[in-house]
Design a protein around this motif. Structure first.
Motif, PDB file in Angstrom:
ATOM      1  N   LEU A 225      22.608  -7.293 -19.920  1.00  0.00           N
ATOM      2  CA  LEU A 225      21.406  -6.860 -20.620  1.00  0.00           C
ATOM      3  C   LEU A 225      21.789  -5.878 -21.722  1.00  0.00           C
ATOM      4  CD1 LEU A 225      18.997  -6.062 -17.630  1.00  0.00           C
ATOM      5  CD2 LEU A 225      19.104  -8.162 -18.965  1.00  0.00           C
ATOM      6  N   ASP A 226      21.160  -6.007 -22.877  1.00  0.00           N
ATOM      7  CA  ASP A 226      21.416  -5.008 -23.911  1.00  0.00           C
ATOM      8  C   ASP A 226      20.553  -3.771 -23.638  1.00  0.00           C
ATOM      9  OD1 ASP A 226      18.825  -5.402 -24.967  1.00  0.00           O
ATOM     10  OD2 ASP A 226      19.524  -6.874 -26.431  1.00  0.00           O
ATOM     11  N   ASP A 227      20.754  -2.727 -24.436  1.00  0.00           N
ATOM     12  CA  ASP A 227      20.052  -1.458 -24.200  1.00  0.00           C
ATOM     13  C   ASP A 227      18.538  -1.605 -24.272  1.00  0.00           C
ATOM     14  OD1 ASP A 227      22.423  -0.138 -23.803  1.00  0.00           O
ATOM     15  OD2 ASP A 227      22.570   0.610 -25.863  1.00  0.00           O
ATOM     16  N   THR A 228      18.046  -2.421 -25.188  1.00  0.00           N
ATOM     17  CA  THR A 228      16.608  -2.625 -25.324  1.00  0.00           C
ATOM     18  C   THR A 228      16.028  -3.287 -24.081  1.00  0.00           C
ATOM     19  OG1 THR A 228      16.854  -2.855 -27.715  1.00  0.00           O
ATOM     20  CG2 THR A 228      14.811  -3.682 -26.746  1.00  0.00           C
ATOM     21  N   GLU A 229      16.709  -4.326 -23.577  1.00  0.00           N
ATOM     22  CA  GLU A 229      16.243  -5.010 -22.369  1.00  0.00           C
ATOM     23  C   GLU A 229      16.310  -4.097 -21.150  1.00  0.00           C
ATOM     24  OE1 GLU A 229      19.048  -8.198 -22.710  1.00  0.00           O
ATOM     25  OE2 GLU A 229      17.504  -9.612 -23.358  1.00  0.00           O
ATOM     26  N   ARG A 230      17.340  -3.278 -21.068  1.00  0.00           N
ATOM     27  CA  ARG A 230      17.457  -2.338 -19.947  1.00  0.00           C
ATOM     28  C   ARG A 230      16.323  -1.320 -19.969  1.00  0.00           C
ATOM     29  NH1 ARG A 230      23.957  -1.307 -20.373  1.00  0.00           N
ATOM     30  NH2 ARG A 230      24.551  -3.244 -19.323  1.00  0.00           N
ATOM     31  N   ASP A 231      16.048  -0.792 -21.154  1.00  0.00           N
ATOM     32  CA  ASP A 231      14.966   0.190 -21.289  1.00  0.00           C
ATOM     33  C   ASP A 231      13.610  -0.443 -20.977  1.00  0.00           C
ATOM     34  OD1 ASP A 231      13.916   2.797 -22.060  1.00  0.00           O
ATOM     35  OD2 ASP A 231      13.128   1.745 -23.825  1.00  0.00           O
ATOM     36  N   ARG A 232      13.387  -1.638 -21.487  1.00  0.00           N
ATOM     37  CA  ARG A 232      12.120  -2.339 -21.233  1.00  0.00           C
ATOM     38  C   ARG A 232      11.940  -2.629 -19.743  1.00  0.00           C
ATOM     39  NH1 ARG A 232      12.507  -7.021 -24.398  1.00  0.00           N
ATOM     40  NH2 ARG A 232      12.034  -5.693 -26.162  1.00  0.00           N
TER      41      ARG A 232
ATOM     42  N   ALA B 113       9.024  -1.001 -17.269  1.00  0.00           N
ATOM     43  CA  ALA B 113       8.115  -1.908 -16.554  1.00  0.00           C
ATOM     44  C   ALA B 113       8.200  -1.679 -15.043  1.00  0.00           C
ATOM     45  CB  ALA B 113       8.444  -3.358 -16.889  1.00  0.00           C
ATOM     46  N   ILE B 114       9.400  -1.528 -14.520  1.00  0.00           N
ATOM     47  CA  ILE B 114       9.576  -1.322 -13.081  1.00  0.00           C
ATOM     48  C   ILE B 114       8.947   0.001 -12.661  1.00  0.00           C
ATOM     49  CG2 ILE B 114      11.314  -0.882 -11.293  1.00  0.00           C
ATOM     50  CD1 ILE B 114      13.075  -2.983 -12.825  1.00  0.00           C
ATOM     51  N   ARG B 115       9.168   1.053 -13.426  1.00  0.00           N
ATOM     52  CA  ARG B 115       8.570   2.355 -13.089  1.00  0.00           C
ATOM     53  C   ARG B 115       7.044   2.272 -13.121  1.00  0.00           C
ATOM     54  NH1 ARG B 115       6.762   6.916 -15.881  1.00  0.00           N
ATOM     55  NH2 ARG B 115       6.947   8.803 -14.641  1.00  0.00           N
ATOM     56  N   ARG B 116       6.494   1.655 -14.154  1.00  0.00           N
ATOM     57  CA  ARG B 116       5.035   1.537 -14.280  1.00  0.00           C
ATOM     58  C   ARG B 116       4.453   0.743 -13.112  1.00  0.00           C
ATOM     59  NH1 ARG B 116       2.777  -2.627 -16.389  1.00  0.00           N
ATOM     60  NH2 ARG B 116       4.577  -3.165 -17.649  1.00  0.00           N
ATOM     61  N   LEU B 117       5.093  -0.358 -12.750  1.00  0.00           N
ATOM     62  CA  LEU B 117       4.580  -1.185 -11.657  1.00  0.00           C
ATOM     63  C   LEU B 117       4.746  -0.514 -10.293  1.00  0.00           C
ATOM     64  CD1 LEU B 117       5.783  -4.643 -12.962  1.00  0.00           C
ATOM     65  CD2 LEU B 117       3.409  -3.896 -12.690  1.00  0.00           C
ATOM     66  N   PHE B 118       5.834   0.216 -10.087  1.00  0.00           N
ATOM     67  CA  PHE B 118       5.988   0.957  -8.832  1.00  0.00           C
ATOM     68  C   PHE B 118       4.885   1.997  -8.688  1.00  0.00           C
ATOM     69  CE2 PHE B 118      10.329  -0.298  -7.477  1.00  0.00           C
ATOM     70  CZ  PHE B 118      10.176  -0.166  -6.108  1.00  0.00           C
ATOM     71  N   ASN B 119       4.542   2.661  -9.795  1.00  0.00           N
ATOM     72  CA  ASN B 119       3.575   3.758  -9.760  1.00  0.00           C
ATOM     73  C   ASN B 119       2.134   3.298  -9.922  1.00  0.00           C
ATOM     74  OD1 ASN B 119       5.736   5.488  -9.437  1.00  0.00           O
ATOM     75  ND2 ASN B 119       5.872   5.986 -11.597  1.00  0.00           N
ATOM     76  N   ASP B 120       1.905   2.015 -10.062  1.00  0.00           N
ATOM     77  CA  ASP B 120       0.542   1.509 -10.211  1.00  0.00           C
ATOM     78  C   ASP B 120      -0.233   1.726  -8.916  1.00  0.00           C
ATOM     79  OD1 ASP B 120      -1.753   0.246 -11.025  1.00  0.00           O
ATOM     80  OD2 ASP B 120      -0.921  -1.771 -10.992  1.00  0.00           O
ATOM     81  N   CYS B 121      -1.436   2.278  -9.052  1.00  0.00           N
ATOM     82  CA  CYS B 121      -2.238   2.564  -7.853  1.00  0.00           C
ATOM     83  C   CYS B 121      -3.478   1.671  -7.746  1.00  0.00           C
ATOM     84  CB  CYS B 121      -2.655   4.025  -7.831  1.00  0.00           C
ATOM     85  SG  CYS B 121      -3.777   4.475  -9.163  1.00  0.00           S
TER      86      CYS B 121
ATOM     87  N   LEU C   8       0.791  -1.231   0.000  1.00  0.00           N
ATOM     88  CA  LEU C   8       0.000   0.000   0.000  1.00  0.00           C
ATOM     89  C   LEU C   8       0.823   1.280   0.000  1.00  0.00           C
ATOM     90  CD1 LEU C   8      -2.723  -1.032   2.598  1.00  0.00           C
ATOM     91  CD2 LEU C   8      -2.941  -0.965   0.120  1.00  0.00           C
ATOM     92  N   GLN C   9       2.108   1.222   0.266  1.00  0.00           N
ATOM     93  CA  GLN C   9       2.889   2.451   0.399  1.00  0.00           C
ATOM     94  C   GLN C   9       4.151   2.450  -0.451  1.00  0.00           C
ATOM     95  OE1 GLN C   9       3.561   3.334   4.504  1.00  0.00           O
ATOM     96  NE2 GLN C   9       1.391   3.272   5.011  1.00  0.00           N
ATOM     97  N   ARG C  10       4.014   2.108  -1.699  1.00  0.00           N
ATOM     98  CA  ARG C  10       5.156   2.162  -2.607  1.00  0.00           C
ATOM     99  C   ARG C  10       5.478   3.615  -2.930  1.00  0.00           C
ATOM    100  NH1 ARG C  10       2.910  -1.616  -7.164  1.00  0.00           N
ATOM    101  NH2 ARG C  10       1.495  -2.375  -5.612  1.00  0.00           N
ATOM    102  N   PRO C  11       6.757   3.952  -2.997  1.00  0.00           N
ATOM    103  CA  PRO C  11       7.094   5.329  -3.375  1.00  0.00           C
ATOM    104  C   PRO C  11       6.808   5.562  -4.857  1.00  0.00           C
ATOM    105  CG  PRO C  11       9.085   4.011  -3.196  1.00  0.00           C
ATOM    106  CD  PRO C  11       7.946   3.149  -2.726  1.00  0.00           C
ATOM    107  N   HIS C  12       6.529   6.814  -5.193  1.00  0.00           N
ATOM    108  CA  HIS C  12       6.346   7.184  -6.598  1.00  0.00           C
ATOM    109  C   HIS C  12       7.726   7.368  -7.213  1.00  0.00           C
ATOM    110  CE1 HIS C  12       4.567   9.007 -10.147  1.00  0.00           C
ATOM    111  NE2 HIS C  12       5.551   9.871 -10.082  1.00  0.00           N
ATOM    112  N   LEU C  13       7.957   6.749  -8.351  1.00  0.00           N
ATOM    113  CA  LEU C  13       9.249   6.867  -9.020  1.00  0.00           C
ATOM    114  C   LEU C  13       9.116   7.753 -10.246  1.00  0.00           C
ATOM    115  CD1 LEU C  13      10.640   3.218  -8.888  1.00  0.00           C
ATOM    116  CD2 LEU C  13      11.009   5.087  -7.296  1.00  0.00           C
ATOM    117  N   ASP C  14       9.998   8.734 -10.331  1.00  0.00           N
ATOM    118  CA  ASP C  14      10.031   9.589 -11.505  1.00  0.00           C
ATOM    119  C   ASP C  14      10.911   8.994 -12.596  1.00  0.00           C
ATOM    120  OD1 ASP C  14       8.407  11.689 -10.394  1.00  0.00           O
ATOM    121  OD2 ASP C  14      10.132  12.215  -9.152  1.00  0.00           O
ATOM    122  N   ARG C  15      11.970   8.320 -12.173  1.00  0.00           N
ATOM    123  CA  ARG C  15      12.887   7.744 -13.153  1.00  0.00           C
ATOM    124  C   ARG C  15      13.507   6.468 -12.609  1.00  0.00           C
ATOM    125  NH1 ARG C  15      17.818  11.082 -13.894  1.00  0.00           N
ATOM    126  NH2 ARG C  15      18.612   9.600 -12.406  1.00  0.00           N
TER     127      ARG C  15
END
Length: 119
Positions: free
Chosen positions: A36-43, A47-55, A21-28
């Motif tokens: 990991l190649d650049d594509t995998e790192r970006d993906r 995904a991690i940012r979207r899931l952290f910020n999911d409400c 219930l109390q995940r921090p909001h991530l800007d970046r």
């Protein structure tokens, strides 16, 4: 808040931030894990940012609309029935929000653990 994930210690710190219930909001999020190649790192970072910020609001909205439609289509009429239907819709939305948060927490932990280097 910004996080950088470059090694196992960074992954452990990120996992410690994952709460229900109390995940921090991530800007970046920056992923710099070796192997990991650049594509995998970006993906992974997106995904991690979207899931952290999911409400859980999407799940709640869908459940609220579905419960409201069901109440209108199959529910009895009258002021008491409307009050019960409204309470039921609210309860359904809150339950769906909590389930959505639980689901995104599970997915976030799985995503972070998939980045752990094989040892």
């Amino acid at each position: 808040m910004n996080i950088e994930i470059a090694d196992r210690a960074d992954l452990d710190r990120a996992e410690a931030l994952v709460s229900w219930l109390q995940r921090p909001h991530l800007d970046r999020v920056t992923v710099m894990m070796p192997g990991l190649d650049d594509t995998e790192r970006d993906r992974a970072a997106r995904a991690i940012r979207r899931l952290f910020n999911d409400c859980g609001c999407t799940w709640a909205a869908v459940a609220f609309v579905a419960a409201g439609a069901a109440a209108v289509l199959i529910g009895p009429s009258g002021s008491r029935a409307v009050a019960v239907a409204a309470a039921g819709c609210l309860l359904t939305a809150v339950t769906a929000k909590l389930l959505g948060l639980a689901w995104s927490r599970w997915r976030l932990l799985a995503r972070l653990r998939s980045l752990h280097p094989a040892s």
